[in-house]
Design an enzyme around this catalytic site. Structure first.
Site, PDB file in Angstrom:
ATOM      1  CE  LYS A 218       0.023 -10.372  -9.884  1.00  0.00           C
ATOM      2  NZ  LYS A 218      -0.779  -9.927  -8.705  1.00  0.00           N
ATOM      3  CG  ASP A 246       0.580  -8.738  -5.912  1.00  0.00           C
ATOM      4  OD1 ASP A 246       0.661  -9.264  -4.677  1.00  0.00           O
ATOM      5  OD2 ASP A 246      -0.524  -8.315  -6.626  1.00  0.00           O
ATOM      6  CD  GLU A 272      -1.136  -5.368  -4.771  1.00  0.00           C
ATOM      7  OE1 GLU A 272      -0.552  -4.156  -5.142  1.00  0.00           O
ATOM      8  OE2 GLU A 272      -1.829  -6.225  -5.273  1.00  0.00           O
ATOM      9  CD  GLU A 299      -5.235  -8.797  -5.105  1.00  0.00           C
ATOM     10  OE1 GLU A 299      -4.393  -7.810  -5.291  1.00  0.00           O
ATOM     11  OE2 GLU A 299      -5.351  -9.559  -5.834  1.00  0.00           O
ATOM     12  CG  ASP A 322     -11.664  -6.660  -5.581  1.00  0.00           C
ATOM     13  OD1 ASP A 322     -10.912  -7.269  -6.120  1.00  0.00           O
ATOM     14  OD2 ASP A 322     -12.873  -7.287  -5.644  1.00  0.00           O
ATOM     15  CG  HIS A 349      -7.172  -6.022  -6.997  1.00  0.00           C
ATOM     16  ND1 HIS A 349      -8.168  -6.939  -6.763  1.00  0.00           N
ATOM     17  CD2 HIS A 349      -6.148  -6.641  -7.610  1.00  0.00           C
ATOM     18  CE1 HIS A 349      -7.810  -8.030  -7.837  1.00  0.00           C
ATOM     19  NE2 HIS A 349      -6.720  -7.817  -8.149  1.00  0.00           N
TER      20      HIS A 349
END
Ligand SMILES: [Mg+2]
Length: 431
Positions: A218, A246, A272, A299, A322, A349
């Site tokens: 992240k 992400d 992402e 997602e 997703d 995801h």
């Protein structure tokens, strides 16, 4: 002529915010939650499904599910099972429900959950896991499940039949390969933003030694922190090991371009959700500016229409799907078919609660009967909350291993549902 006579919903929440599991630049304190649904025939076939949320608002999601009860209770189950596109198209086509979207947001996610629950019943009726039910359907049957409205500029029913036909050769062989080789997994476990540097390094090394083919970190809260954490991750994982990042929608377009360029030295596998998940032009601009770094999203993609635009404009180099965001299995089939037709790899995801269990079925199906490949593909994996499921995912040696248990793997343990029911379950009363 059995009528559906049983329906129940629950607001199930897990206090994950205490350990900062799942923390990212936009979602600092998630309590992983499930708006959980079951319906079917009392004493007979029942299905299960859930919508993943991160805490507040799970009650709204449950209320949206409850609003669909009159559309399901009393329906002839055999009629619904004989045409697995019927209920999906009825619910997404209901003019009063459509006003609440159309085909996006809380109501669409609730419709998706009803559709997924029906697929669970279908798979249990056939005594097969969902991935195999889908993989055994004829190209014509599969193509009939998709709603082509708003897709025809890129995908028509005859084209979908052709795509599924092209993948029919070798289905049996790929099924066997899936059972003997598994399906690639990647892990986000090391990368939560709230983790210390020591924990990051330890989890990176564990991911590599456990056989995961890539990790994801992240980013997006503080650039200097991102640079430090990526340097540590790169050292821990080694040169050439794929590391994705992400940003969870954190950036403006120009900000994303600057930020990604400053991180590019770490050889990123993809970036992402750099910006708003609906911003097709934004993703296109970012992707062009940071090339050859790959940009992805999906997602939070509202529906198949946004997916079509993202794919056909090449705004993304790869796509997430997703299991609980769009209109269930049927709409995800549409998105997978468009991705396959346009040769965009899909990295589903997962994580949350129940998302790994649900989305694996779609990825396995895609390999066996649609894209026909596992190259440059992997399902996200996070080692949280699987113990609450009757048929938890099997992930080892860096791979997902297909289940043979009938259904969609969404059923939670009765004890988990009652313990973590919000706000009156014993785990919450004690909190
Ligand atoms: Mg993500």
């Amino acid at each position: 002529m059995a009528k559906i006579n049983h329906w129940a919903t629950w607001d199930v929440r897990f206090p994950t915010s205490k350990q900062l599991d799942g923390s990212d630049a936009m979602n600092q304190d998630p309590d992983y939650s499930a708006a959980y649904l079951t319906f079917g025939i009392s004493g007979g076939l029942s299905g299960h499904s859930s919508v993943f949320t991160i805490g507040r608002g799970n009650d709204v999601q449950v209320a949206a599910l409850e609003s669909l009860k009159p559309y399901v209770l009393g329906r002839d189950l055999d009629e619904l099972l004989s045409d697995m596109g019927l209920l999906y198209k009825e619910l997404t086509g209901d003019s009063q429900l459509r006003w609440l979207g159309p085909e996006k947001g809380v109501m669409h996610m609730a419709i998706g959950s009803v559709v997924n629950c029906l697929w669970d019943i279908k798979a249990k009726e056939l005594n097969q896991p969902l991935w195999e039910v889908l993989s055994d359907m004829s190209p014509e049957e599969l193509a009939k499940l998709i709603d082509y409205r708003y897709l025809s500029s890129n995908l028509t029913e005859p084209q979908a039949v052709e795509i599924f036909q092209q993948a029919s050769n070798g289905r049996q062989k790929r099924k066997e390969q899936l059972r003997t080789e598994g399906y690639p997994a990647y892990t986000t476990s090391p990368g939560w933003l709230g983790y210390s540097d020591e924990k990051l390094v330890r989890l990176c090394k564990e991911a590599v030694s456990e056989g995961f083919g890539r990790i994801k970190l992240k980013v997006g809260a503080n650039k200097q922190d991102d640079i430090r954490r990526l340097r540590l991750a790169r050292e821990a994982c080694g040169d050439g090991y794929p590391i994705a990042i992400d940003a969870n929608q954190r950036w403006e377009i120009d900000e994303a371009i600057d930020w990604i360029r400053d991180l590019a030295e770490f050889d990123l596998d993809w970036v992402e959700e750099p910006t708003s998940p609906d911003d097709v032009n934004g993703h296109l601009a970012i992707g062009r500016a940071v090339f050859p770094t790959r940009v992805s999203t999906g997602e939070h993609m509202a529906n198949r229409v946004v997916a079509r635009q993202m794919i056909e404009s090449r705004a993304v180099s790869l796509l997430q799907i997703d299991s609980a965001r769009v209109g269930g299995v049927n709409e995800n089939l549409a998105i997978l078919a468009i991705a396959a037709k346009n040769k965009i790899p899909v990295f589903p995801h997962a994580g949350g609660v129940g998302l790994c269990e649900a989305v694996q079925h779609l990825a396995f199906f895609d390999y066996v009967a649609l894209s026909g490949t596992k190259e440059d593909r992997a399902i996200e994996y996070v080692d949280h909350l699987h113990e609450h499921f009757v048929d938890p995912v099997s992930v080892h040696n860096g791979r997902y291993w297909p289940t043979d248990i009938a259904g969609n793997s969404q059923q939670m343990l009765d004890e988990s549902i009652s313990d973590f029911s919000f706000p009156n379950g014993p785990k919450w009363r004690a909190a």
